[in-house]
Design a protein around this motif. Structure first.
Motif, PDB file in Angstrom:
ATOM      1  N   LYS A 114       0.840  -1.136   0.190  1.00  0.00           N
ATOM      2  CA  LYS A 114      -0.085  -0.072  -0.021  1.00  0.00           C
ATOM      3  C   LYS A 114       0.981   1.155   0.086  1.00  0.00           C
ATOM      4  O   LYS A 114       1.776   1.413   0.709  1.00  0.00           O
ATOM      5  CB  LYS A 114      -0.807   0.065   1.291  1.00  0.00           C
ATOM      6  N   LEU A 115       0.487   2.182  -0.623  1.00  0.00           N
ATOM      7  CA  LEU A 115       1.308   3.397  -0.948  1.00  0.00           C
ATOM      8  C   LEU A 115       0.200   4.665  -0.525  1.00  0.00           C
ATOM      9  O   LEU A 115      -0.998   4.652  -0.788  1.00  0.00           O
ATOM     10  CB  LEU A 115       1.695   3.587  -2.326  1.00  0.00           C
ATOM     11  N   VAL A 116       0.500   5.543   0.327  1.00  0.00           N
ATOM     12  CA  VAL A 116      -0.486   6.589   0.856  1.00  0.00           C
ATOM     13  C   VAL A 116       0.372   8.105   0.692  1.00  0.00           C
ATOM     14  O   VAL A 116       1.444   7.971   1.179  1.00  0.00           O
ATOM     15  CB  VAL A 116      -1.048   6.350   1.911  1.00  0.00           C
ATOM     16  N   LEU A 117      -0.308   8.869   0.068  1.00  0.00           N
ATOM     17  CA  LEU A 117       0.384  10.367   0.125  1.00  0.00           C
ATOM     18  C   LEU A 117      -0.532  11.066   1.027  1.00  0.00           C
ATOM     19  O   LEU A 117      -1.658  11.107   0.611  1.00  0.00           O
ATOM     20  CB  LEU A 117       0.617  10.861  -1.348  1.00  0.00           C
ATOM     21  N   GLU A 118      -0.124  11.713   1.971  1.00  0.00           N
ATOM     22  CA  GLU A 118      -1.083  12.579   2.904  1.00  0.00           C
ATOM     23  C   GLU A 118      -0.323  13.757   3.406  1.00  0.00           C
ATOM     24  O   GLU A 118       0.939  14.020   3.464  1.00  0.00           O
ATOM     25  CB  GLU A 118      -1.645  11.890   3.949  1.00  0.00           C
ATOM     26  N   PRO A 119      -1.025  14.752   3.860  1.00  0.00           N
ATOM     27  CA  PRO A 119      -0.417  16.208   4.473  1.00  0.00           C
ATOM     28  C   PRO A 119       0.265  15.710   5.679  1.00  0.00           C
ATOM     29  O   PRO A 119      -0.178  14.755   6.515  1.00  0.00           O
ATOM     30  CB  PRO A 119      -1.365  16.847   4.745  1.00  0.00           C
TER      31      PRO A 119
END
Length: 173
Positions: A114-119
């Motif tokens: 899983k890859l996640v981009l977030e502030p």
């Protein structure tokens, strides 16, 4: 004469076992994965991410496929790289495979990963972070990459360049 028959049978059995082993190896080769999930673009629009990555046999020929592009190969490449480009002023990232515009966030899966981009909640460079599986990372440069190491059965490892570990995400348990 019996010895010749026995030797012939042993040789024949060895040939059949080798042929079966090669057939099993051919059947074990190949993978069909895809980056799937959602991304939130700079204007707030949510888009679906569906980008195939595969090593598959078509018409007796092996092909490596990334998106709509495919190339005939006897084995998959050793790796596939996602190149990221950061838009510094707005804390957004562009990844060609995920969307045709800069993104504020995304959550995608590929295989078991899983890859996640977030502030980022912490005050960090560019104001964003990426999580690869359970590893939180912050951007160290504007053009980092995520490398998917491959073999004939799929992803064997994921490494990154241009990130550092985000220690602010550590929890005491």
């Amino acid at each position: 004469m019996n010895i010749l028959k026995s030797l012939f049978l042993v040789a024949l059995l060895g040939f059949v076992a080798t042929a079966n082993s090669q057939e099993q190896n051919e059947n074990e080769r190949g993978f069909q994965l895809a980056f799937t999930g959602t991304a939130v673009l700079g204007d707030g629009t949510e888009v679906t991410v569906n980008y195939p990555l595969a090593f598959e046999q078509r018409n007796g020929i092996w092909h490596f496929r990334a998106g709509s592009q495919a190339v005939a190969m006897s084995s998959p490449p050793q790796s596939y790289n996602l190149q990221l480009a950061v838009l510094e002023a707005d804390s957004m990232v562009y990844i060609q495979e995920f969307a045709n515009r800069y993104m504020r966030s995304f959550s995608v899966e590929i295989g078991e990963h899983k890859l996640v981009l977030e502030p980022s909640l912490a005050n960090v460079l560019f104001g964003i972070r990426v999580a690869i599986d359970d590893n939180a990372l912050i951007f160290e440069k504007r053009t980092p990459s995520i490398k998917f190491e491959l073999d004939e059965t799929g992803i064997v490892d994921i490494t990154s360049d241009g990130f550092v570990r985000d220690l602010s995400s550590r929890r005491v348990e």
